[in-house]
Design a protein around this motif. Structure first.
Motif, mmCIF file in Angstrom:
data_model
loop_
_atom_site.group_PDB
_atom_site.id
_atom_site.type_symbol
_atom_site.label_atom_id
_atom_site.label_comp_id
_atom_site.label_asym_id
_atom_site.label_seq_id
_atom_site.Cartn_x
_atom_site.Cartn_y
_atom_site.Cartn_z
ATOM 1 N N UNK A 269 0.798 -1.221 0.000
ATOM 2 C CA UNK A 269 0.000 0.000 0.000
ATOM 3 C C UNK A 269 0.828 1.267 0.000
ATOM 4 N N UNK A 270 0.262 2.325 0.565
ATOM 5 C CA UNK A 270 0.885 3.644 0.480
ATOM 6 C C UNK A 270 2.072 3.794 1.414
ATOM 7 N N UNK A 271 2.215 2.890 2.376
ATOM 8 C CA UNK A 271 3.352 2.948 3.284
ATOM 9 C C UNK A 271 3.225 4.044 4.333
ATOM 10 N N UNK A 272 4.284 4.196 5.107
ATOM 11 C CA UNK A 272 4.312 5.169 6.190
ATOM 12 C C UNK A 272 5.548 6.033 6.022
ATOM 13 N N UNK A 273 5.371 7.323 6.179
ATOM 14 C CA UNK A 273 6.498 8.241 6.022
ATOM 15 C C UNK A 273 7.506 8.027 7.149
ATOM 16 N N UNK A 274 8.786 8.293 6.891
ATOM 17 C CA UNK A 274 9.822 8.070 7.926
ATOM 18 C C UNK A 274 9.561 8.834 9.214
ATOM 19 N N UNK A 275 9.029 10.065 9.097
ATOM 20 C CA UNK A 275 8.802 10.856 10.311
ATOM 21 C C UNK A 275 7.640 10.325 11.150
ATOM 22 N N UNK A 276 6.765 9.520 10.529
ATOM 23 C CA UNK A 276 5.626 8.963 11.265
ATOM 24 C C UNK A 276 5.884 7.551 11.783
ATOM 25 N N UNK A 277 6.876 6.865 11.213
ATOM 26 C CA UNK A 277 7.060 5.446 11.484
ATOM 27 C C UNK A 277 7.289 5.151 12.965
ATOM 28 N N UNK A 278 8.060 5.984 13.641
ATOM 29 C CA UNK A 278 8.378 5.718 15.055
ATOM 30 C C UNK A 278 7.236 6.098 15.991
ATOM 31 N N UNK A 279 6.152 6.662 15.423
ATOM 32 C CA UNK A 279 5.040 7.101 16.274
ATOM 33 C C UNK A 279 3.746 6.324 16.031
ATOM 34 N N UNK A 280 3.793 5.307 15.201
ATOM 35 C CA UNK A 280 2.559 4.622 14.812
ATOM 36 C C UNK A 280 1.858 3.919 15.967
ATOM 37 N N UNK A 281 2.605 3.620 17.032
ATOM 38 C CA UNK A 281 1.995 2.923 18.172
ATOM 39 C C UNK A 281 1.545 3.882 19.278
ATOM 40 N N UNK A 282 1.689 5.182 19.043
ATOM 41 C CA UNK A 282 1.244 6.145 20.048
ATOM 42 C C UNK A 282 -0.276 6.231 20.055
#
Length: 343
Positions: A269-282
């Motif tokens: 799919x569209x994937x996750x931007x690098x700046x968002x990747x470390x925050x996806x579990x917040x």
């Protein structure tokens, strides 16, 4: 503390003093012949005056500490820790340290309850806005049903009902996470069975978006709870379906090495931007994709991560924007399930 209360606290000292004076008087009477009674009386009077002086001075010395302590109790202020009285001896220091520790623990517990209440309110508000969308879409379908076939309307309404069902299930699991310790049963779970159940639940989404599904799983099993593990897989699969374009692909495979087993769910799919990747579990974080592709509660991956940890597993995300997203559930081979995190 008044003087009489202080005297009451000194009752053991006074009792000991009386015993000492009786012992001294008897010793003098037995060991010394014809000792004047007046001498014994003078000794009693002198020691008594010294004892009274000791008690009175001690009372006025410690009175300030107890008065300040009483003022703290009667102040009614929330931050009474700032009113800590001046310490005069080691015993008072221990009392004050205990009091400060109790105040600190109380503040920490209150802050935790406040944060949980705030997070719960934020989740409820986001959930209400989210669940209103399929309800509003259903009403629009009914209001504009003229000229449309029954099969078309039923199909569309079923889609909206599936969305509502997903949000309700998410809310139910959110409300039950605190009682997790009483609601799990660890056993050998066939991984293929969990995946089949989840794919079947979202089969219509697969079909409507034309998304291909591939699975490379044989008869592997993991130690987990089928209901809670199923919920974790549901959240991952729902995210993959939501952010994979029509005609895309979702694949599931099982890996194993010396340390762990891994269930890998990958989409193109569209994937996750690098700046968002470390925050996806917040908690509550929706990121760039969430804002571009519609409002979201931001709770799916947060709950999945939290429940995976309670089961003794781990959940990680790897992604490249515009290329793929890979969610990995890790199952360590060395387990002690009675040490689950229950916080």
């Amino acid at each position: 503390m008044n003087f009489f209360e202080y005297i009451k606290d000194k009752r053991f000292f006074l009792g000991f003093y009386v015993m000492i004076m009786i012992f001294v008087s008897l010793t003098m009477l037995v060991s010394v012949h014809s000792i004047p009674i007046g001498n014994i009386l003078y000794i009693h009077i002198g020691c008594g005056l010294l004892a009274i002086l000791y008690i009175v001075l001690g009372y006025f010395y410690k009175r300030k500490f107890y008065v300040n302590l009483h003022d703290m109790i009667e102040s009614g202020l929330e931050d009474i820790g700032s009113l800590t009285p001046h310490i005069q001896n080691h015993q008072q220091m221990l009392y004050v340290e205990l009091l400060q520790k109790m105040i600190s623990n109380n503040h920490a517990q209150l802050q935790k309850l406040y944060d949980e209440k705030r997070d719960q309110q934020e989740f409820i508000m986001a959930w209400i806005h989210e669940v209103k969308l399929p309800i509003a879409a259903s009403r629009l379908l009914m209001e504009n049903s003229e000229g449309k076939s029954i099969e078309y309307l039923v199909d569309k309404l079923e889609d909206e009902m599936d969305k509502i069902d997903h949000y309700v299930e998410q809310a139910l699991f959110q409300s039950r996470t605190d009682s997790f310790a009483k609601d799990y049963f660890i056993t050998d779970i066939p991984v293929k069975q969990v995946i089949h159940k989840s794919v079947k639940k979202y089969a219509k989404l697969f079909i409507n978006k034309g998304i291909r599904f591939q699975m490379e799983i044989a008869g592997q099993v993991v130690h987990s709870d089928s209901k809670w593990l199923g919920f974790v897989v549901d959240q991952i699969l729902m995210n993959s379906l939501k952010y994979t374009n029509e005609g895309g692909e979702i694949s599931v495979r099982f890996e194993e090495d010396r340390k762990e087993r891994r269930l890998v769910i990958k989409d193109n799919g569209i994937g996750i931007t690098p700046e968002d990747l470390h925050r996806v579990f917040e908690k509550g974080f929706t990121g760039t994709t969430g804002r571009l592709y519609g409002k979201s509660t931001g709770m799916g991956l947060y709950l999945a991560k939290k429940l995976a940890a309670k089961l003794g597993h781990d959940l990680t995300i790897e992604s490249e924007a515009g290329e793929y997203t890979r969610a990995i559930i890790h199952f360590p081979k060395i387990r002690q399930y009675f040490q689950f995190d229950e916080h």
